[in-house]
Scaffold this motif. Structure first.
Motif, PDB file in Angstrom:
ATOM      1  N   ILE A 248       0.757  -1.221  -0.209  1.00 39.46           N
ATOM      2  CA  ILE A 248       0.145   0.194  -0.080  1.00 39.46           C
ATOM      3  C   ILE A 248       0.896   1.149   0.172  1.00 39.46           C
ATOM      4  CG2 ILE A 248      -1.603   1.434   1.131  1.00 39.46           C
ATOM      5  CD1 ILE A 248      -2.864  -1.388   2.402  1.00 39.46           C
ATOM      6  N   ASN A 249       1.950   1.281   0.807  1.00 44.84           N
ATOM      7  CA  ASN A 249       2.696   2.250   0.931  1.00 44.84           C
ATOM      8  C   ASN A 249       3.664   2.581  -0.293  1.00 44.84           C
ATOM      9  OD1 ASN A 249       2.233   3.408   3.533  1.00 44.84           O
ATOM     10  ND2 ASN A 249       3.278   1.924   4.503  1.00 44.84           N
ATOM     11  N   GLY A 250       3.914   1.270  -0.884  1.00 41.58           N
ATOM     12  CA  GLY A 250       4.636   1.288  -2.275  1.00 41.58           C
ATOM     13  C   GLY A 250       3.904   2.088  -3.319  1.00 41.58           C
ATOM     14  N   VAL A 251       2.817   1.622  -3.448  1.00 37.19           N
ATOM     15  CA  VAL A 251       1.842   2.204  -4.381  1.00 37.19           C
ATOM     16  C   VAL A 251       1.735   3.854  -4.437  1.00 37.19           C
ATOM     17  CG1 VAL A 251      -0.520   2.344  -5.457  1.00 37.19           C
ATOM     18  CG2 VAL A 251       0.424   0.083  -4.845  1.00 37.19           C
ATOM     19  N   ARG A 252       1.817   4.145  -2.977  1.00 37.45           N
ATOM     20  CA  ARG A 252       1.503   5.554  -2.618  1.00 37.45           C
ATOM     21  C   ARG A 252       2.698   6.266  -3.178  1.00 37.45           C
ATOM     22  NH1 ARG A 252       1.677   7.876   2.603  1.00 37.45           N
ATOM     23  NH2 ARG A 252       3.684   6.374   2.538  1.00 37.45           N
ATOM     24  N   ASN A 253       3.762   5.512  -2.793  1.00 37.92           N
ATOM     25  CA  ASN A 253       5.157   6.290  -2.932  1.00 37.92           C
ATOM     26  C   ASN A 253       5.473   6.406  -4.434  1.00 37.92           C
ATOM     27  OD1 ASN A 253       5.502   6.368  -0.241  1.00 37.92           O
ATOM     28  ND2 ASN A 253       6.598   4.792  -0.161  1.00 37.92           N
ATOM     29  N   ALA A 254       5.104   5.360  -5.344  1.00 35.56           N
ATOM     30  CA  ALA A 254       5.045   5.344  -6.828  1.00 35.56           C
ATOM     31  C   ALA A 254       4.426   6.392  -7.638  1.00 35.56           C
ATOM     32  CB  ALA A 254       4.910   3.776  -7.312  1.00 35.56           C
ATOM     33  N   LEU A 255       3.338   6.540  -6.950  1.00 41.14           N
ATOM     34  CA  LEU A 255       2.407   7.650  -7.606  1.00 41.14           C
ATOM     35  C   LEU A 255       2.898   9.195  -7.213  1.00 41.14           C
ATOM     36  CD1 LEU A 255      -1.126   5.830  -7.234  1.00 41.14           C
ATOM     37  CD2 LEU A 255       0.435   5.816  -9.268  1.00 41.14           C
ATOM     38  N   ASN A 256       3.313   9.122  -5.811  1.00 40.97           N
ATOM     39  CA  ASN A 256       3.699  10.384  -5.515  1.00 40.97           C
ATOM     40  C   ASN A 256       5.118  10.788  -6.332  1.00 40.97           C
ATOM     41  OD1 ASN A 256       2.130  11.444  -3.382  1.00 40.97           O
ATOM     42  ND2 ASN A 256       3.246  10.134  -1.796  1.00 40.97           N
ATOM     43  N   GLU A 257       5.855   9.837  -6.790  1.00 45.77           N
ATOM     44  CA  GLU A 257       7.304   9.861  -7.319  1.00 45.77           C
ATOM     45  C   GLU A 257       6.923  10.177  -8.799  1.00 45.77           C
ATOM     46  OE1 GLU A 257       9.924   7.351  -5.857  1.00 45.77           O
ATOM     47  OE2 GLU A 257       9.540   7.809  -3.803  1.00 45.77           O
ATOM     48  N   ASN A 258       6.110   9.417  -9.357  1.00 44.48           N
ATOM     49  CA  ASN A 258       5.955   9.411 -10.883  1.00 44.48           C
ATOM     50  C   ASN A 258       4.735   9.915 -11.621  1.00 44.48           C
ATOM     51  OD1 ASN A 258       8.259   7.215 -11.507  1.00 44.48           O
ATOM     52  ND2 ASN A 258       6.965   6.406  -9.843  1.00 44.48           N
ATOM     53  N   ASN A 259       3.599  10.256 -10.664  1.00 48.70           N
ATOM     54  CA  ASN A 259       2.390  10.789 -11.611  1.00 48.70           C
ATOM     55  C   ASN A 259       2.688  12.398 -11.650  1.00 48.70           C
ATOM     56  OD1 ASN A 259      -0.120  10.983 -12.145  1.00 48.70           O
ATOM     57  ND2 ASN A 259      -0.931  11.755 -10.142  1.00 48.70           N
ATOM     58  N   ARG A 260       1.955  12.972 -12.688  1.00 46.31           N
ATOM     59  CA  ARG A 260       2.186  14.323 -12.925  1.00 46.31           C
ATOM     60  C   ARG A 260       0.840  14.829 -13.105  1.00 46.31           C
ATOM     61  NH1 ARG A 260       6.066  13.467 -10.862  1.00 46.31           N
ATOM     62  NH2 ARG A 260       8.089  13.906 -11.465  1.00 46.31           N
ATOM     63  N   PRO A 261       0.412  16.088 -12.600  1.00 47.64           N
ATOM     64  CA  PRO A 261      -0.807  16.536 -12.990  1.00 47.64           C
ATOM     65  C   PRO A 261      -1.073  17.123 -14.347  1.00 47.64           C
ATOM     66  CG  PRO A 261       0.426  18.191 -11.945  1.00 47.64           C
ATOM     67  CD  PRO A 261       1.356  17.090 -11.963  1.00 47.64           C
ATOM     68  N   ILE A 262      -2.438  16.867 -14.861  1.00 45.59           N
ATOM     69  CA  ILE A 262      -2.899  17.243 -16.018  1.00 45.59           C
ATOM     70  C   ILE A 262      -3.967  18.415 -15.944  1.00 45.59           C
ATOM     71  CG2 ILE A 262      -4.289  16.784 -18.140  1.00 45.59           C
ATOM     72  CD1 ILE A 262      -3.209  13.661 -17.930  1.00 45.59           C
ATOM     73  N   HIS A 263      -3.594  19.657 -16.142  1.00 46.12           N
ATOM     74  CA  HIS A 263      -4.566  20.609 -15.988  1.00 46.12           C
ATOM     75  C   HIS A 263      -5.437  20.827 -17.069  1.00 46.12           C
ATOM     76  CE1 HIS A 263      -1.876  22.209 -12.793  1.00 46.12           C
ATOM     77  NE2 HIS A 263      -0.758  21.838 -13.731  1.00 46.12           N
ATOM     78  N   PRO A 264      -6.877  21.131 -16.650  1.00 47.05           N
ATOM     79  CA  PRO A 264      -7.838  21.138 -17.651  1.00 47.05           C
ATOM     80  C   PRO A 264      -7.587  21.877 -18.815  1.00 47.05           C
ATOM     81  CG  PRO A 264      -8.473  21.604 -15.426  1.00 47.05           C
ATOM     82  CD  PRO A 264      -7.367  21.565 -15.519  1.00 47.05           C
ATOM     83  N   HIS A 265      -6.939  23.190 -18.927  1.00 43.43           N
ATOM     84  CA  HIS A 265      -6.742  23.779 -20.139  1.00 43.43           C
ATOM     85  C   HIS A 265      -5.697  23.256 -21.031  1.00 43.43           C
ATOM     86  CE1 HIS A 265      -3.603  25.347 -17.550  1.00 43.43           C
ATOM     87  NE2 HIS A 265      -2.680  25.683 -18.648  1.00 43.43           N
ATOM     88  N   LEU A 266      -5.031  21.985 -20.536  1.00 43.20           N
ATOM     89  CA  LEU A 266      -4.049  21.568 -21.500  1.00 43.20           C
ATOM     90  C   LEU A 266      -4.649  20.257 -22.285  1.00 43.20           C
ATOM     91  CD1 LEU A 266      -0.703  21.539 -19.252  1.00 43.20           C
ATOM     92  CD2 LEU A 266      -1.543  23.212 -21.071  1.00 43.20           C
ATOM     93  N   VAL A 267      -5.625  19.851 -21.760  1.00 41.37           N
ATOM     94  CA  VAL A 267      -6.086  18.662 -22.216  1.00 41.37           C
ATOM     95  C   VAL A 267      -7.261  19.086 -23.531  1.00 41.37           C
ATOM     96  CG1 VAL A 267      -7.853  16.747 -21.855  1.00 41.37           C
ATOM     97  CG2 VAL A 267      -6.229  17.485 -20.104  1.00 41.37           C
ATOM     98  N   SER A 268      -7.045  18.455 -24.588  1.00 40.15           N
ATOM     99  CA  SER A 268      -7.672  18.640 -25.633  1.00 40.15           C
ATOM    100  C   SER A 268      -9.052  18.067 -25.976  1.00 40.15           C
ATOM    101  CB  SER A 268      -6.826  18.249 -27.226  1.00 40.15           C
ATOM    102  OG  SER A 268      -6.497  16.903 -26.879  1.00 40.15           O
TER     103      SER A 268
END
Length: 368
Positions: free
Chosen positions: A348-368
C-alpha cells in the motif's frame, strides 16, 4: 414440568423445552445481574482473549453512546444448581445459590462486564454535575439492557466440555465481505455499500460482496472489504481511522466527496481496469494504495487542484510488467506473469510512493 420448589431465587420471564432428553430454559438476564449468576469454569472453557473482550466492550459502549444498532447473541450455559420453570407465570427461577456455567459466550459476558465497569468509573470520576447526570442515565440504560441466555439443566463436566466443543465446532465464521455486507455499525462499511449501489463506475466494474478473494475469471473489480478500506484510506489515510475523521456529522459531505473522487479516478484509469491479468489495479493492495495517495493529495496544502493529479493517473502504466513498479513494495514474477506485492502494508505504501514520485498533474486547459 414438575420441579422441587426453590425457596429463594430470582425469576426472569422465559420459556422451557427439551433437546435430546435435556431440559432447556431460555430467558433474558439484565446486564446488571450477569455477575450474580454467570461464571466461567476453566475446565469447560478456553482462556479468555482480553483483546476480544475490549473490542466487545467498546462495541457495547458505542451502542449506548451513539445509539447504533448493537446486538449480542444468546449465551449458552449449564446450571450448576437448581432452576425451575413456572408454566402459569411463564418465568424461569434460578436459586440464589446456583451458578450458570458459561459454555458459549464468555467474551460477550466479559465484554459487558468491562463496559459496565468503564462506564461506572466514568460516572465516579466526572466532576461536572450535568455530565455526571448524563453518564448516570447512560449507565442505568446499560444496566437494564438484557442478553438472551439458554440454560441446560444438570450436566456433568464431561457433557459441558462436549457442549462447548459442539457449539464451537459447528459454528462457521462468515467471510469478511459477507460480515461487512450485513454490518450497519461501521460508517465506512455503510458508505461502501451505498456507493457500490449508487456510483455508476462502481456499478459498472462491480463490487463482490460474497467471496473472500477474487480469481482472474471474476468480473468484479474489488471486494466489498477492499472498497471499505480504500474509502477509509481516502478519508483518514488509514484503514483504521483512529482519529475519527469520518463522523455522523460530516458523513454526507464526505460521501459526496468520495463519490466525486471515484468518478475522477475511473475516468483516468483504463476502461478495462478490472482485467486482473493485464493490470495491477485489480489487487486490493493497489486500490488501497491509490486511496492513500489520494488522501495525501487532498491534505497537501501545496496542492490546490487535486483533480488534476487524479487526471494524471491516465498516463501511468498500470500493467504488471511495467518495470516502474519494481522496488515499490514488490517485484514482477516472470513465471506468474504478474507483479507480486511482498506484503499488504508495504505494498500500500509502495503504490502511494510510486504515484507520489511518478504521477504528474494534467491541467484542464492543457487537455484537448
Amino acid at each position: 414440568m414438575n420441579r422441587p420448589k426453590i425457596d429463594i431465587g430470582i425469576s426472569f420471564s422465559g420459556a422451557a423445552g427439551s433437546q435430546f432428553g435435556r431440559n432447556i430454559f431460555t430467558t433474558m438476564i439484565p446486564y446488571k445481574s450477569i455477575e450474580s449468576f454467570l461464571k466461567v469454569f476453566p475446565e469447560v472453557q478456553r482462556n479468555v482473549n482480553k483483546a476480544r473482550v475490549k473490542a466487545i466492550a467498546e462495541y457495547v459502549l458505542n451502542g449506548v453512546n451513539e445509539k447504533n444498532y448493537c446486538f449480542l447473541s444468546a449465551v449458552t450455559t449449564t446450571c450448576r444448581g437448581e432452576v425451575e420453570y413456572n408454566d402459569q407465570s411463564k418465568t424461569v427461577t434460578i436459586d440464589i445459590n446456583s451458578i450458570l456455567s458459561i459454555n458459549d459466550g464468555q467474551h460477550r459476558v466479559e465484554g459487558i462486564k468491562l463496559a459496565l465497569k468503564n462506564l461506572r468509573n466514568q460516572v465516579k470520576k466526572e466532576k461536572s454535575t450535568e455530565e455526571k447526570l448524563i453518564l448516570s442515565k447512560k449507565l442505568e440504560h446499560l444496566e437494564n439492557m438484557c442478553i438472551p441466555v439458554v440454560i441446560f439443566e444438570s450436566m456433568d463436566e464431561q457433557h459441558e466440555q462436549q457442549l462447548f466443543h459442539d457449539l464451537n465446532n459447528l459454528a462457521k465464521t462468515p467471510t469478511k465481505s459477507i460480515s461487512l455486507k450485513f454490518d450497519n455499525t461501521d460508517p465506512y462499511t455503510a458508505m461502501a455499500k451505498e456507493l457500490a449501489k449508487e456510483n455508476d463506475y462502481l456499478i459498472k466494474y462491480g463490487v463482490e460482496t460474497e467471496k473472500t478473494q477474487l480469481r482472474d475469471n471474476n468480473p468484479n473489480l474489488m471486494l466489498l472489504s477492499t472498497l471499505r478500506n480504500t474509502i477509509s484510506f481516502m478519508v483518514s489515510g488509514s484503514d483504521k481511522d483512529k482519529n475519527n475523521a469520518l463522523t455522523l456529522e460530516n458523513y454526507d459531505d464526505q460521501k459526496n466527496t468520495i463519490n466525486e473522487v471515484f468518478d475522477e479516478l475511473f475516468k483516468a484509469l483504463p476502461s478495462d481496469a478490472n482485467d486482473r491479468k493485464k493490470y495491477i489495479i485489480g489487487t486490493a493492495v493497489t486500490l488501497q494504495g491509490i486511496g492513500k495517495y489520494i488522501h495525501s493529495l487532498m491534505n497537501d496544502d501545496d496542492i490546490v487542484d487535486w483533480k488534476s493529479y487524479v487526471s494524471g493517473l491516465q498516463n501511468i502504466n498500470w500493467k504488471h510488467d511495467n518495470k516502474m513498479w519494481n522496488g515499490y513494495g514488490g517485484n514482477y514474477d516472470a513465471e506468474k506473469r504478474k507483479f507480486v506485492f511482498g506484503g499488504t502494508g508495504g505494498g500500500i505504501n509502495g503504490v502511494r510512493n510510486a504515484l507520489n514520485e511518478n504521477n504528474r498533474p494534467i491541467h484542464p486547459h492543457l487537455v484537448s
